[in-house]
Design a protein around this motif. Structure first.
Motif, mmCIF file in Angstrom:
data_model
loop_
_atom_site.group_PDB
_atom_site.id
_atom_site.type_symbol
_atom_site.label_atom_id
_atom_site.label_comp_id
_atom_site.label_asym_id
_atom_site.label_seq_id
_atom_site.Cartn_x
_atom_site.Cartn_y
_atom_site.Cartn_z
ATOM 1 N N ALA A 1 121.044 -8.650 -55.967
ATOM 2 C CA ALA A 1 122.354 -8.025 -56.167
ATOM 3 C C ALA A 1 122.755 -7.203 -54.944
ATOM 4 C CB ALA A 1 122.328 -7.159 -57.419
ATOM 5 N N ARG A 2 121.818 -6.438 -54.409
ATOM 6 C CA ARG A 2 122.133 -5.642 -53.223
ATOM 7 C C ARG A 2 122.431 -6.521 -52.015
ATOM 8 N NH1 ARG A 2 117.136 -1.276 -53.628
ATOM 9 N NH2 ARG A 2 118.123 0.225 -55.076
ATOM 10 N N SER A 3 121.740 -7.635 -51.902
ATOM 11 C CA SER A 3 121.887 -8.492 -50.730
ATOM 12 C C SER A 3 123.211 -9.236 -50.719
ATOM 13 C CB SER A 3 120.725 -9.501 -50.676
ATOM 14 O OG SER A 3 119.480 -8.841 -50.627
ATOM 15 N N HIS A 4 123.735 -9.590 -51.889
ATOM 16 C CA HIS A 4 124.902 -10.461 -51.960
ATOM 17 C C HIS A 4 126.184 -9.744 -52.380
ATOM 18 C CE1 HIS A 4 121.447 -13.259 -52.397
ATOM 19 N NE2 HIS A 4 122.198 -14.050 -51.662
ATOM 20 N N GLN A 5 126.102 -8.467 -52.753
ATOM 21 C CA GLN A 5 127.281 -7.827 -53.319
ATOM 22 C C GLN A 5 127.769 -6.632 -52.502
ATOM 23 O OE1 GLN A 5 127.061 -7.046 -57.557
ATOM 24 N NE2 GLN A 5 125.731 -8.815 -57.884
ATOM 25 N N ALA A 6 127.516 -6.660 -51.190
ATOM 26 C CA ALA A 6 128.032 -5.580 -50.346
ATOM 27 C C ALA A 6 129.559 -5.556 -50.382
ATOM 28 C CB ALA A 6 127.537 -5.746 -48.914
ATOM 29 N N ALA A 7 130.173 -6.746 -50.440
ATOM 30 C CA ALA A 7 131.641 -6.813 -50.499
ATOM 31 C C ALA A 7 132.156 -6.223 -51.801
ATOM 32 C CB ALA A 7 132.101 -8.264 -50.352
#
Length: 677
Positions: free
Chosen positions: A542-548
């Motif tokens: 979740a942290r890796s893919h949801q910065a946006a």
């Protein structure tokens, strides 16, 4: 696997990677294409809302309408309002008259610039044609006794004690606030060796009136608490304070702000040097020298900057008048221009300039080359530093560009795509009645969490999140419903100092940003370590893919954008649909300051607050709100659910403690201490 099979698999992965890249590009292009339509829709909706608000103000001149439209106001209903709920457990005896006097003097009667700071606390709230409005005339009927209430000392035929306090408070929360008075209330509940303060208030007070919960809770500011320590050297730094569930989602640029500050400092120094050399108001010797075209243009630039400063400072609109005033102060006239031209074009100045350039180019420049080379050799480390800094800037720009490029796809997938059938669960389909019930777990000592953290090499938030996931897994088992692969939650982090801030505390913020965090619930029931590992993997993804998504939520560009670009009815339908998918919300409240987490808060008159619990109100189709509340030297799980789930919501809080205990035993720690509520 054979070589041929490995090659085929590698080729398939490459083809999939190409298709995935093309898919991301397509979504980005479509987003850019439809951006003008979104902007146009935003202005159309804003214009229509302004016109509708004008109509309502003329139709109901005795009402004060709320001008903003938020997510909560879109999904608010009479049966399911957004009521913020907090609970304080305080040592000592409550003097209710003192509490009323403090509320009246410090909040209700607080004045700034001749006006009440929180005037709406004495006004009832109503709704007209889907728009909230305050009733100013209701203030004359305001009675503080309706809002600071002393609870009945008995419950269901017996006295209120620590054994039934949760049921008692849940029973109070399940009742709606009276509709004919301002929507806030403080209930005082006397117990064995202290008392509880149950605070309920409408979400419009913090958002519209900037009412800090620290004001209404009558808490001393955190800065005052820190100043009360005699020996600040004994304060220990909390190394785990930054290990919250949003940590690492977005890597804050460091090189870009560093270069920006350096450029600003350089420009400021250069400007101060220009002012000191060419501004007659700063350097009286300027008028004693013959002016040149260079000094003319420098003075013209200084006057323009002074005009801009004066306009921004005094809100004046006559720019020509301000320019004339600044020019007259500096003697900037047409005669000054003529003298500048005459001086610059005089033969003496021209010959002097030619000689100076010849001297610099043929003599000074040639002689200065060896010295310049020596300086370059001496400053080689500085050049290397700037080269590395430029490479870091390039890397950060690429990182930000990747986030912007992938943002449309992330937002589309997390908001609009249908749910994975394996993640569907009972909480998404339960019929809601709107009334709320609450409970909370026993306190878990933070030193136990830290010992588990040290043994498992995990973050504290991962440990308590894994216990929450196991508690949800046990819930589905108890209600005899299929256990999903994971429960998708809207996960937020709120700093404790931001949650309990006062309206005058501008240094703290209430936090922002969110993650769509799947809590894995399909791990082996008797293996808490496996659950912790599964949670770590889920949180990392979740942290890796949801910065946006995180950045979009910080700047209100995700769900908060819907009420701004869509009519209220359409936004409500879409939010109800989304809340059906994300039926569980998760909020972590932790201390993010550098002081020891053992610090507790006190009321204004000195009584110590033993425990604090906060519940974020679930609205629309959200059926459960979970809060991981860290306070003092312990952490608790707070549960607020719809009353339809009241038969089993206590089990989630109890199982949270049980699974922390099981994890501690599994990793070789068996000293979890039971504590009273």
């Amino acid at each position: 696997m054979s070589t041929r099979g490995r090659n085929a698999l590698k080729e398939l992965e490459q083809n999939f990677s190409v298709l995935d890249s093309l898919y991301t590009l397509l979504i980005f292009v479509l987003f850019i294409t439809f951006m003008p339509c979104i902007v146009f829709l935003y202005f159309v909706v804003a214009t229509c809302r302004i016109a509708w608000l004008r109509f309502l103000e003329q139709r109901f001149p005795d009402l004060e309408f709320i001008r903003t439209t938020s997510v909560r106001t879109c999904v608010d209903t009479i049966r399911n309002q957004g009521i913020i709920t907090l609970l304080l457990q305080v040592k000592g005896e409550c003097i209710i008259d003192q509490l009323k006097a403090q509320i009246k003097n410090e909040i209700l009667d607080r004045v700034k610039d001749g006006r009440l700071v929180f005037p709406h606390l004495s006004m009832a709230l109503t709704s007209r044609y889907g728009r909230y409005a305050w009733i100013p005339k209701s203030g004359q009927y305001f009675n503080l006794d309706n809002h600071i209430v002393l609870a009945n000392p008995t419950f269901r035929g017996g006295p209120v004690t620590n054994s039934n306090i949760q049921e008692y408070i849940s029973d109070i929360v399940s009742k709606y606030l009276p509709a004919d008075i301002p929507p806030w209330q403080i209930t005082v509940i006397n117990c064995h060796d202290g008392f509880y303060l149950l605070i309920r208030l409408h979400h419009l007070y913090p958002s519209e009136d900037n009412l800090g919960l620290g004001d209404l809770l009558m808490l001393k500011p955190a800065t005052d608490m820190e100043e009360n320590y005699e020996d600040r050297s004994t304060m220990t730094f909390n190394p785990d304070s930054t290990q919250h569930l949003l940590a690492g989602t977005f890597k804050t640029p460091q090189a870009i702000p560093e270069v920006y500050e350096h450029v600003c400092e350089t420009l400021a120094n250069s400007w101060n040097e220009i002012v000191s050399l060419y501004d007659p108001l700063e350097n009286v010797l300027v008028n004693k020298k013959p002016p040149t075209l260079k000094s003319f243009f420098m003075l013209f630039l200084i006057i323009n900057v002074s005009v801009m400063k004066e306009l921004s400072r005094s809100n004046k609109s006559d720019i020509f008048r301000v320019f004339k005033i600044e020019a007259d102060r500096r003697g900037f006239t047409f005669g000054f221009l003529c003298r500048s031209i005459k001086t610059t074009l005089s033969p003496t100045i021209i010959i002097h300039s030619i000689i100076s350039w010849t001297w610099w180019f043929f003599i000074k420049f040639l002689l200065h080359i060896p010295v310049t080379i020596m300086h370059c050799i001496r400053d080689t480390p500085l050049y290397i530093y700037w080269l590395v800094l430029l490479l870091r800037i390039f890397h950060e720009i690429c990182y930000l560009g990747k986030i912007i490029y992938t943002a449309p796809r992330v937002l589309l997938e997390e908001i609009c795509f249908p749910e994975n059938p394996g993640n569907s669960h009972h909480l998404q389909t339960v019929s809601l009645c709107g009334r709320k019930v609450v409970c909370w777990s026993n306190p878990i000592p933070l030193h136990i969490i830290k010992k588990i953290r040290d043994v498992t090499n995990s973050a504290s938030c991962e440990i308590i999140l894994s216990a929450t996931a196991k508690a949800l897994q046990a819930y589905f088992t108890k209600v005899h419903m299929p256990i999903p692969e994971s429960v998708i939650t809207i996960a937020r982090f709120i700093p404790q100092e931001g949650l309990l801030k006062q309206s005058s505390s501008s240094s703290f913020h209430s936090g922002g940003g969110l993650l769509c965090l799947p809590l894995p619930t399909n791990s082996p029931i008797n293996d808490p370590v496996k659950c912790l590992q599964g949670l770590q993997c889920s949180l990392y993804q979740a942290r890796s893919h949801q910065a946006a998504l995180y950045l979009a939520s910080v700047y209100q560009l995700d769900y908060g954008l819907l009420p701004k670009v869509l009519p209220t009815v359409c936004a409500r339908l879409l939010l109800n649909m989304l809340s059906r998918r994300y039926a569980v919300t998760l909020t972590q409240v932790d201390n993010s300051s550098s002081f020891a987490e053992q610090q507790t808060r006190r009321l204004l008159w000195g009584q110590e607050v033993e425990n604090i619990m906060y519940w974020r109100p679930p609205q629309a189709n959200i059926s459960m709100s979970l809060t991981l509340m860290s306070y003092g030297d312990s952490v608790r799980l707070g549960v607020m659910t719809d009353a339809q789930l009241s038969n089993h919501h206590n089990g989630i809080a109890n199982d949270f403690c049980n699974y922390i205990n099981e994890l501690a035993v599994a990793v070789g720690i068996s000293e979890l201490q039971e504590r009273d509520h």
